[in-house]
Scaffold this motif. Structure first.
Motif, mmCIF file in Angstrom:
data_model
loop_
_atom_site.group_PDB
_atom_site.id
_atom_site.type_symbol
_atom_site.label_atom_id
_atom_site.label_comp_id
_atom_site.label_asym_id
_atom_site.label_seq_id
_atom_site.Cartn_x
_atom_site.Cartn_y
_atom_site.Cartn_z
ATOM 1 N N LEU A 198 9.094 11.222 13.130
ATOM 2 C CA LEU A 198 7.739 10.706 12.370
ATOM 3 C C LEU A 198 7.825 9.587 11.504
ATOM 4 O O LEU A 198 6.706 9.509 11.984
ATOM 5 N N TRP A 199 8.725 8.703 11.032
ATOM 6 C CA TRP A 199 9.184 7.909 10.846
ATOM 7 C C TRP A 199 9.354 6.881 11.181
ATOM 8 O O TRP A 199 9.585 5.805 10.822
ATOM 9 N N SER A 200 9.979 6.920 12.680
ATOM 10 C CA SER A 200 10.280 6.456 12.962
ATOM 11 C C SER A 200 9.957 5.766 14.781
ATOM 12 O O SER A 200 8.029 5.730 14.617
ATOM 13 N N THR A 201 10.022 5.186 15.700
ATOM 14 C CA THR A 201 9.135 3.488 16.644
ATOM 15 C C THR A 201 9.249 3.880 17.886
ATOM 16 O O THR A 201 10.701 4.279 18.166
ATOM 17 N N VAL A 202 8.910 3.739 18.632
ATOM 18 C CA VAL A 202 9.319 4.217 19.936
ATOM 19 C C VAL A 202 10.025 2.985 20.903
ATOM 20 O O VAL A 202 10.852 3.333 21.330
ATOM 21 N N SER A 211 0.929 -1.173 0.012
ATOM 22 C CA SER A 211 0.301 0.273 -0.130
ATOM 23 C C SER A 211 1.064 1.577 -0.448
ATOM 24 O O SER A 211 1.872 1.634 0.154
ATOM 25 N N HIS A 212 -0.161 2.028 -0.449
ATOM 26 C CA HIS A 212 1.000 3.381 -0.750
ATOM 27 C C HIS A 212 1.677 4.002 0.519
ATOM 28 O O HIS A 212 3.262 4.279 0.674
ATOM 29 N N MET A 213 1.012 4.045 1.458
ATOM 30 C CA MET A 213 1.938 4.641 2.945
ATOM 31 C C MET A 213 1.934 3.467 3.641
ATOM 32 O O MET A 213 3.279 4.304 4.114
ATOM 33 N N ALA A 214 2.219 2.392 3.513
ATOM 34 C CA ALA A 214 2.892 1.803 4.159
ATOM 35 C C ALA A 214 4.285 1.147 3.656
ATOM 36 O O ALA A 214 5.664 1.334 4.107
ATOM 37 N N THR A 215 4.191 2.050 2.268
ATOM 38 C CA THR A 215 5.533 1.254 1.446
ATOM 39 C C THR A 215 6.355 3.122 2.280
ATOM 40 O O THR A 215 7.340 3.360 1.827
ATOM 41 N N LEU A 216 5.321 4.227 1.896
ATOM 42 C CA LEU A 216 6.381 5.739 2.275
ATOM 43 C C LEU A 216 6.748 5.198 3.842
ATOM 44 O O LEU A 216 7.829 6.120 3.871
ATOM 45 N N SER A 217 6.237 5.125 4.631
ATOM 46 C CA SER A 217 6.434 5.178 5.654
ATOM 47 C C SER A 217 8.004 3.814 6.029
ATOM 48 O O SER A 217 9.174 4.518 6.259
#
Length: 248
Positions: A136-140, A83-89
């Motif tokens: 914004l693109w990292s994780t906890v 999916s677009h958002m998953a790919t971008l993220s």
């Protein structure tokens, strides 16, 4: 006397008739029973063969359904990942990890060149700022893992600064700080031992790279890729070779 003879003769005739009847019908009776038993045995054998065939068909159907289920899971995984958002993220996260790993290696090279030094605080601050820029693109999970390495680097730099010659008279626990500073240096360098003490590799650069690969799912994507290639080859072989049956 004559009457007795007649009766005896009649009995003999009747006995002979009965014997004839038995000789005629008994074999026929047993022959009929044999046919019935044979039919029962043949029917039972046919039922057993039919049951075995049905069980085999059910097993084949179950295997086919399981195969279809696995393919469906793989397809959903690729659809979700595509999916677009998953790919971008994911692309952004990969870019962040590459930038962080590069800066971390560069910082360690300088620290190894200089030894335990106060400049380590600046290197730690750069890493922390880079992590903040990509928040914004990292994780906890990633933030928590990377912060451990940054804190260890900052602590070593702080100890190096406090134990400098200009502050020697004002730091009563200077010897303790020096010991901790070199211990952190050995941990970050992955030397394994400091002053006779065996160290863990939790803060070694290899552990940092492992943590990044784990959050990226590098190993999982590799397994998924291998499974996809394997299934594609099996499908191709099955279509090209008659009677081919994949082994798992």
């Amino acid at each position: 006397m004559a009457a007795s003879a007649v009766v005896a003769a009649s009995a003999v005739v009747a006995c002979g008739s009965a014997t004839t009847a038995i000789s005629t019908y008994v074999p026929a009776l047993f022959g009929g029973l044999g046919s019935i038993v044979g039919a029962i045995i043949a029917g039972s054998a046919a039922w057993l063969v039919s049951s075995a065939n049905r069980a085999e068909e059910r097993q084949r159907d179950a295997l086919q359904r399981e195969e279809e289920r696995k393919r469906d899971v793989l397809q959903r995984a690729f659809d979700s990942a595509g999916s677009h958002m998953a790919t971008l993220s994911f692309d952004k996260y990969v870019e962040f990890c590459e930038a962080y790993a590069k800066l971390y290696r560069t910082s360690l090279v300088e620290i190894f060149r200089l030894g335990p030094c106060k400049e380590a605080m600046a290197y730690s601050a750069k890493l922390s700022n880079l992590r903040s820029e990509w928040v914004l693109w990292s994780t906890v999970e990633t933030d928590a893992a990377l912060k451990r390495f940054e804190d260890a680097m900052f602590e070593m730099g702080s100890d190096a600064w406090q134990t400098g010659s200009e502050f020697a008279a004002n730091v009563p626990n200077r010897a303790e700080l020096i010991q901790r500073m070199y211990r952190r240096f050995c941990e970050l360098a992955g030397l394994g031992v400091w002053n006779g003490e065996k160290l863990t590799d939790d803060l070694a650069v290899a552990s940092l790279m492992t943590a990044i690969r784990r959050t990226l799912g590098t190993d999982q994507f590799d397994k998924l890729r291998q499974e996809t290639v394997k299934r594609a080859l099996e499908d191709f072989t099955r279509s090209e070779v008659p009677g081919y049956r994949a082994t798992r």
